[in-house]
Design a protein around this motif. Structure first.
Motif, PDB file in Angstrom:
ATOM      1  N   ALA A 166      67.002 -16.940 -12.549  1.00  0.00           N
ATOM      2  CA  ALA A 166      65.742 -16.195 -12.460  1.00  0.00           C
ATOM      3  C   ALA A 166      64.727 -16.946 -11.602  1.00  0.00           C
ATOM      4  O   ALA A 166      64.010 -16.352 -10.793  1.00  0.00           O
ATOM      5  CB  ALA A 166      65.186 -15.933 -13.856  1.00  0.00           C
ATOM      6  N   TYR A 210      69.068 -16.273  -3.458  1.00  0.00           N
ATOM      7  CA  TYR A 210      69.485 -15.545  -4.652  1.00  0.00           C
ATOM      8  C   TYR A 210      70.294 -14.291  -4.302  1.00  0.00           C
ATOM      9  O   TYR A 210      71.303 -13.989  -4.947  1.00  0.00           O
ATOM     10  CB  TYR A 210      68.283 -15.168  -5.520  1.00  0.00           C
ATOM     11  CG  TYR A 210      68.739 -14.377  -6.725  1.00  0.00           C
ATOM     12  CD1 TYR A 210      69.424 -15.004  -7.757  1.00  0.00           C
ATOM     13  CD2 TYR A 210      68.559 -13.000  -6.797  1.00  0.00           C
ATOM     14  CE1 TYR A 210      69.912 -14.285  -8.838  1.00  0.00           C
ATOM     15  CE2 TYR A 210      69.039 -12.266  -7.867  1.00  0.00           C
ATOM     16  CZ  TYR A 210      69.705 -12.923  -8.883  1.00  0.00           C
ATOM     17  OH  TYR A 210      70.194 -12.205  -9.941  1.00  0.00           O
ATOM     18  N   LEU A 224      67.569  -9.809 -13.410  1.00  0.00           N
ATOM     19  CA  LEU A 224      68.327 -10.484 -12.354  1.00  0.00           C
ATOM     20  C   LEU A 224      69.056  -9.503 -11.438  1.00  0.00           C
ATOM     21  O   LEU A 224      69.451  -9.853 -10.339  1.00  0.00           O
ATOM     22  CB  LEU A 224      69.373 -11.416 -12.984  1.00  0.00           C
ATOM     23  CG  LEU A 224      68.867 -12.695 -13.644  1.00  0.00           C
ATOM     24  CD1 LEU A 224      70.008 -13.415 -14.344  1.00  0.00           C
ATOM     25  CD2 LEU A 224      68.225 -13.609 -12.608  1.00  0.00           C
TER      26      LEU A 224
END
Ligand code: ADP
Ligand code: MG
Length: 628
Positions: free
Chosen positions: A358, A368, A396
């Motif tokens: 996160a 990410y 997420l």
């Protein structure tokens, strides 16, 4: 000294040892490789014990203060030797430590040492590790000299009920410590191959606190294969990125760079260190049903197992290790599995991995997204597997949507962009993104500027049908019943506002419904279609159509819910059809079925019956030709 230093004595093993030996060979360890780990762990243990004793008796170290473990192979003579310069064993120690299990030397040592034992990294509290040598050896000799002693002794056994202890002339034994000589069984001779030994030693014991040297064959130069420091116990601030990368590559066998490194130490009720990596690329077996988790369990730097189930399945792409200070170095993996300590480590570790992801998502969005592209499909399994962490996982999650282009959308962004009056997070599920984007069901959403997520992974249909919410908003399929569109205003430049349904249209809809009979559950005027004439949606209470299709393909669907055929009342073709009189009855019948088949094809399905479909189509074409 009262011991007779010349006598050779034969003793029988304690009954429990005989039983244990039998167990060792037949059932306890399925994986014979562990013998090396056990011997190295004992050697490291012995070095740790000496270090502890030398605190009060420094003279024990003599002129050889550095701990060391040396593994030598002699394939021609079918031998492997593991030698250490640790504490060593007296004659009595040998009889007790290698002939019984009730009083493991390690356990006795811990009792004697009392307070302060936390400082020494003592491993092994069950006293069975040594006997695993008999899984690969037909005879084991242990030559040992206790630190500070003038005597040395040889313990020898074939593991079948008795052992022998005899004095060793002082030229032969180590100056201090223990030499374990394995006379290999024929089916274990390959262990003496230097490559195999090195691989095993590095992968199982590369991080014991004592350096390991390998002598590949008699006369070969000693070669250092492990330096005695465990990377994960060093402070984060002192570790260079290259060191993490080397370590990751060594342990994963991959040659990419880790996409994320997770390194922390948990303290408090439980103590453990974690060093874990998110790989930079997809491992080839990610979707292999039998693929196990890839977190190794260590206890005080000794490798225990790599299938301890330390992370949930949806994090199976994470590679690394957990090093517990609290678990015993235990013979039974089953016991480890059931341990409460393990359960709480699993929880702590899972939370930490998700929290680190996160953080990365927030601070390094691009990095990410790469992780998501590789492993998002796996992470999404958690959306239905891990109820407790669903909200966390939804945060997420990244999706393609009708407005995202090639980019990815997070749900927080989706919610922030929701239209006035929009109450749900809309999605469309299917396997082909291009077909989804072109599907008529989305027209009304586009006309209102409403974003819809395009869920193209098979796993999506599973979690999304478990009625999750995000930020208090339910997920709703655009193919499902009334999609609450009329509450949301059309964009200024969109097609004309909804007009009331004329009685002509209403009659036509009723006609189509009668013609289709059981095939559909209803025929309705659509407020979601702006360009297409028809589409199929699921009935209000029915499951999403894509999900139903998956269930059907898996043979798990008892009875398909009948779809609703939505017809666009503003469509020219429909308006013209509605005007046709009774004399066109047969033509209208054909058209009704063709409209239904058209909607099915738009959904990626086939016409109900190919033969009847082509007959109808032929009739309509013939009529068109006769009129032109
Ligand atoms: P554990 O290590 O769990 O105590 P093991 O079966 O591995 O059980 O070893 C039994 C005992 O044998 C040890 O506790 C130790 O007292 C003794 N021992 C084994 N290997 C060595 C060694 N290399 N040096 C000194 N003592 C050893
Ligand atoms: Mg041991």
């Amino acid at each position: 000294m009262t011991t007779d230093t010349t006598a050779t004595e034969t003793r029988t093993f304690e009954a429990d040892v005989s039983r244990l030996l039998h167990m060792m060979v037949h059932s306890v360890y399925s994986d014979k490789d562990v013998f090396l780990r056990e011997l190295i762990s004992n050697a490291a243990d012995a070095c740790e014990k000496l270090r502890f004793e030398a605190v009060s008796r420094p003279e024990l170290l003599g002129d050889d203060p550095k701990p060391r473990i040396t593994i030598s192979a002699d394939a021609d003579n079918k031998q492997i030797t593991v030698e250490d310069n640790g504490i060593g064993m007296s004659r009595g120690d040998m009889a007790e430590a290698l002939g019984t299990i009730a009083r493991s030397g390690t356990r006795a040592f811990i009792e004697r040492a009392g307070e302060g034992t936390e400082d020494t990294q003592l491993i092994g509290q069950f006293g069975v590790g040594f006997y695993s040598a008999f899984m690969v050896a037909e005879r084991v000799d242990v030559i040992s000299r206790l630190a500070g002693s003038e005597e040395a002794w040889r313990w020898s056994s074939d593991g079948k009920g008795s052992y022998e202890i005899a004095p060793v002339p002082l030229e032969a034994p180590p100056k201090r410590g223990t030499r374990v000589v394995l006379h290999l069984l024929d089916d274990a001779v390959s262990y003496a191959g230097s490559y195999r030994l090195e691989q095993l030693a590095k992968s199982q014991s590369g991080h014991v606190p004592v350096p390991i040297t390998l002598i590949e064959k008699p006369g070969a130069e000693p070669r250092d294969i492990a330096d005695g420091t465990a990377l994960w116990v060093r402070p984060k601030s002192e570790i260079k990125p290259e060191e993490y990368t080397d370590f990751y590559r060594g342990m994963s066998g991959q040659y990419d760079d880790p996409a994320a490194t997770i390194h922390f130490r948990a303290e408090g009720r439980q103590e453990y260190s974690v060093l874990a990596f998110v790989p930079g690329s997809r491992p080839f077996d990610l979707f292999d049903q039998d693929r196990k988790g890839r977190m190794k369990l260590y206890v005080r730097r000794v490798f225990i197992t790599d299938d301890a189930d330390l992370l949930p399945r949806y994090l199976r792409f994470v590679r690394g290790l957990v090093d517990s200070a609290d678990l015993p170095l235990n013979v039974s993996r089953e016991m480890i599995q059931e341990s409460r300590l393990l359960a709480s480590m699993r929880k702590g570790l899972t939370n930490r991995v998700l929290a680190d992801l996160a953080k990365l998502a927030e601070n390094e969005a691009e990095a990410y997204v790469k992780i998501w592209e590789n492993f998002g499909v796996v992470l999404k399994e958690g959306l239905y597997d891990d109820h407790e962490r669903r909200e966390q996982l939804l945060k997420l999650a990244r999706f393609h949507s009708t407005t995202s282009g090639e980019g990815w959308r997070g749900l927080a962004d989706y919610v922030a962009a929701m239209k006035e009056g929009q109450k749900a997070i809309f999605f469309m599920a299917g396997d082909d993104r291009a077909r989804l984007e072109a599907s008529p069901q989305l027209e009304g959403f586009k006309a209102r500027g409403i974003e819809a997520l395009l869920l193209t992974d098979p796993v999506d249909s599973f979690w999304v049908t478990m009625a999750p919410e995000f930020d208090g908003k339910p997920f709703k399929s655009v193919t499902q019943g009334a999609a609450e569109l009329s509450d949301i205003p059309l964009l200024d430049n969109a097609a004309k506002p909804d007009v009331e349904i004329s009685s002509e249209i209403a009659t036509f809809l009723a006609f189509v419904k009668t013609a289709l009979g059981d095939a559909v559950s209803d025929v309705k005027a659509s407020d979601r279609l702006t360009e297409s004439a028809v589409c199929l949606v699921a009935p209000e209470q029915g499951p999403d159509r894509q999900f139903e299709r998956l269930l059907n393909a898996a043979g798990r669907l008892d009875k398909a819910a009948k779809p609703v055929l939505e017809i666009n009342p503003r469509h020219e073709r429909i308006a013209a059809l509605a005007k046709l009189g009774k004399e066109k009855q047969a033509f209208k019948e054909d058209v009704a079925h063709l409209l239904y088949d058209e909607a099915r094809v738009l959904d990626g399905d086939k016409p109900v019956n190919a033969k009847i479909f082509s007959e109808r189509l032929a009739r309509i074409i013939a009529q068109g030709l006769s009129q032109s």
